[in-house]
Design a protein around this motif. Structure first.
Motif, PDB file in Angstrom:
ATOM      1  N   ALA A 139       0.801  -1.291  -0.004  1.00  0.00           N
ATOM      2  CA  ALA A 139      -0.143   0.081   0.030  1.00  0.00           C
ATOM      3  C   ALA A 139       0.752   1.281  -0.071  1.00  0.00           C
ATOM      4  O   ALA A 139       0.517   2.133  -0.709  1.00  0.00           O
ATOM      5  CB  ALA A 139      -0.990   0.030   1.231  1.00  0.00           C
ATOM      6  N   LEU A 140       2.005   1.191   0.879  1.00  0.00           N
ATOM      7  CA  LEU A 140       2.973   2.474   0.592  1.00  0.00           C
ATOM      8  C   LEU A 140       3.486   2.497  -0.526  1.00  0.00           C
ATOM      9  O   LEU A 140       3.515   3.912  -1.225  1.00  0.00           O
ATOM     10  CB  LEU A 140       4.056   2.336   1.968  1.00  0.00           C
ATOM     11  N   SER A 141       4.071   1.717  -1.045  1.00  0.00           N
ATOM     12  CA  SER A 141       4.529   1.980  -2.562  1.00  0.00           C
ATOM     13  C   SER A 141       3.775   2.309  -3.574  1.00  0.00           C
ATOM     14  O   SER A 141       4.087   3.143  -4.193  1.00  0.00           O
ATOM     15  CB  SER A 141       5.300   0.543  -3.223  1.00  0.00           C
ATOM     16  N   GLY A 142       2.440   1.867  -3.483  1.00  0.00           N
ATOM     17  CA  GLY A 142       1.400   2.418  -4.622  1.00  0.00           C
ATOM     18  C   GLY A 142       0.995   3.782  -4.205  1.00  0.00           C
ATOM     19  O   GLY A 142       0.837   4.712  -5.193  1.00  0.00           O
ATOM     20  N   HIS A 143       1.085   4.231  -2.814  1.00  0.00           N
ATOM     21  CA  HIS A 143       0.889   5.433  -2.497  1.00  0.00           C
ATOM     22  C   HIS A 143       1.871   6.322  -3.042  1.00  0.00           C
ATOM     23  O   HIS A 143       1.485   7.648  -3.289  1.00  0.00           O
ATOM     24  CB  HIS A 143       0.521   5.747  -0.999  1.00  0.00           C
ATOM     25  N   MET A 144       3.070   5.963  -2.845  1.00  0.00           N
ATOM     26  CA  MET A 144       4.327   6.818  -3.131  1.00  0.00           C
ATOM     27  C   MET A 144       4.211   7.044  -4.880  1.00  0.00           C
ATOM     28  O   MET A 144       4.452   8.162  -5.232  1.00  0.00           O
ATOM     29  CB  MET A 144       5.537   6.011  -2.744  1.00  0.00           C
ATOM     30  N   GLU A 145       3.940   6.168  -5.478  1.00  0.00           N
ATOM     31  CA  GLU A 145       3.762   6.278  -6.754  1.00  0.00           C
ATOM     32  C   GLU A 145       2.629   6.935  -7.232  1.00  0.00           C
ATOM     33  O   GLU A 145       2.565   7.924  -7.986  1.00  0.00           O
ATOM     34  CB  GLU A 145       3.618   4.627  -7.402  1.00  0.00           C
ATOM     35  N   ARG A 146       1.421   6.908  -6.792  1.00  0.00           N
ATOM     36  CA  ARG A 146       0.271   7.506  -7.170  1.00  0.00           C
ATOM     37  C   ARG A 146       0.346   8.845  -7.055  1.00  0.00           C
ATOM     38  O   ARG A 146      -0.038   9.900  -7.882  1.00  0.00           O
ATOM     39  CB  ARG A 146      -0.927   6.669  -6.760  1.00  0.00           C
ATOM     40  N   THR A 147       0.758   9.492  -5.901  1.00  0.00           N
ATOM     41  CA  THR A 147       0.758  10.685  -5.477  1.00  0.00           C
ATOM     42  C   THR A 147       1.438  11.545  -6.325  1.00  0.00           C
ATOM     43  O   THR A 147       1.267  12.597  -6.897  1.00  0.00           O
ATOM     44  CB  THR A 147       0.750  11.078  -4.054  1.00  0.00           C
TER      45      THR A 147
END
Length: 412
Positions: A139-147
């Motif tokens: 979830a953290l890697s996805g958040h870092m990518e998406r934002t």
């Protein structure tokens, strides 16, 4: 001011994935146009003509396990902060992959630099990572990518398929997403490279036909489907597995054990480690066919390297593969329907049989295979040369820098 500051997790001597290969060649080609600064993970301190490279080492306290999934994500965030502690020298910041996208976002906010973000892959397209990393780090890697992608002034997608994926998963205006392909060095990867292939690479006989797999040991690359396909081919056909870095020790053991079992069943399986970059060219050029059994590819550099060597490719019809491999033109494209999660073939046995059928056609008609390989070589020479890709990237930088200055001055 330097034309651009490139941010990357990997840069030589530590390059283990397609994004790292891309960054290495793109930086060199851009540096031939205008000065480039590059910040990466590592201990690099390199000053070359037109290119300045600085590495950022680990920063978290020693009690943090940097080998664990939470440790890797937090290590990336800490190094991202260090990457932008000093103002970027570039008029534009260009970040590659989720590990450094937050650094690009912070450079945009803190130092007011336009942000270009290259989406070499997307976390939502790799659902197996949730099991591999655990739900929290994923979830953290996805958040870092998406934002970061949502905030970028421009997102580079390496294929039309990758662009569609970005528009499906990221809230971004379509006009901000640009297609600029991965590239290949056609002077290093060429049909004559096979003459340099040494004998006895883990038992591989270069004089006999062999299928070649090149890739990291990860769920994404689909090695298990090629291993299954080889059971449908004559035992006279060898398989050379040029194994890259494994996502986890467990995955490495799993794939290595599966290759050992196949070797016991039919023989002719070579497991080759430690080759990368130009050292792979002789294998590509000597192979009868290269197989890309991946379940997710944006625009495969392995396919490009094989095609540059004049070797036909058999690949699953996913992602950017259909933009490279066309049945009857540059290789064989195998139908591939993924399961509901998008993590594996819906019919693994059927996919393996279809791979075997296409590989059998390539092996059974060497003259046609050579003709398709030659067409692949022409394709990469025309569309995927690094100077062409660098020029398109530089023009994007110029547009963003001019917009930031409120002028029409060109990046030259």
């Amino acid at each position: 001011m330097t034309a651009a500051t490139i941010l990357s997790r990997t840069y030589p001597p530590d390059v283990y994935c397609g994004a790292g290969v891309h960054v290495t060649h793109l930086a060199a080609a851009l540096a031939a146009i205008a000065p480039i600064e590059l910040r990466c993970f590592g201990a690099q301190d390199i000053a070359e003509e037109g290119l300045r490279v600085r590495g950022i080492g680990p920063l978290l306290p020693p009690e943090v396990d940097l080998g664990s999934p939470p440790g890797r994500a937090l290590d990336a965030l800490a190094r991202c902060a260090a990457m932008v502690a000093a103002p970027p020298e570039g008029a534009v910041v260009h970040a590659h992959d989720w590990y450094v996208l937050q650094a690009g976002l912070w450079a945009k906010l803190l130092w007011r630099r336009p942000l270009v973000a290259t989406a070499h892959s997307l976390e939502p397209m790799r659902p197996w990572k949730a099991d591999q990393l655990g739900p929290g780090p994923y979830a953290l890697s996805g958040h870092m990518e998406r934002t970061a992608l949502e905030a970028a002034d421009a997102v580079v997608a390496v294929s039309e398929a990758a662009r569609r994926d970005v528009l499906r998963h990221v809230r971004i205006a379509p006009e901000r997403v640009h297609v600029i392909h991965n590239g290949v060095d056609a002077d290093v990867f060429h049909p004559g490279a096979g003459a340099a292939l040494a004998g006895d690479l883990d038992g591989l006989d270069p004089a006999r036909p062999f299928v070649l797999f090149v890739g990291r040991l990860t769920e994404q690359k689909g090695l298990e489907h090629l291993l299954a396909a080889m059971r449908h081919l004559s035992a006279d056909v060898q398989l050379a597995i040029c194994a890259g870095r494994a996502d986890t020790p467990a995955l490495r053991a799993r794939y290595h054990d599966a290759a050992d079992r196949l070797r016991v069943e039919r023989g002719g399986v070579a497991w080759i480690e430690g080759l990368s970059g130009a050292a792979l060219a002789p294998l590509y050029a000597r192979a009868a066919v290269v197989c890309c059994p991946s379940v997710y590819e944006t625009f495969s550099i392995v396919n490009l390297e094989a095609m540059a060597c004049g070797t036909p490719v058999v690949a699953g019809a996913v992602g950017g593969n259909p933009e490279q491999v066309r049945t009857g033109e540059t290789g064989w494209l195998v139908p591939l329907v993924l399961d509901a999660a998008g993590a594996a073939p819906a019919d693994p046995d059927g996919f393996a049989r279809d791979l075997a059928r296409a590989l059998g056609e390539a092996l059974g008609d060497p003259a046609r295979a050579r003709a398709l390989g030659a067409a692949g070589r022409r394709f990469v020479e025309g569309a995927c040369a690094w100077p062409t890709i660098a020029r398109r990237t530089a023009d994007l930088y110029a547009t963003l820098a001019a917009q930031a200055r409120g002028s029409t001055e060109s990046f030259r």
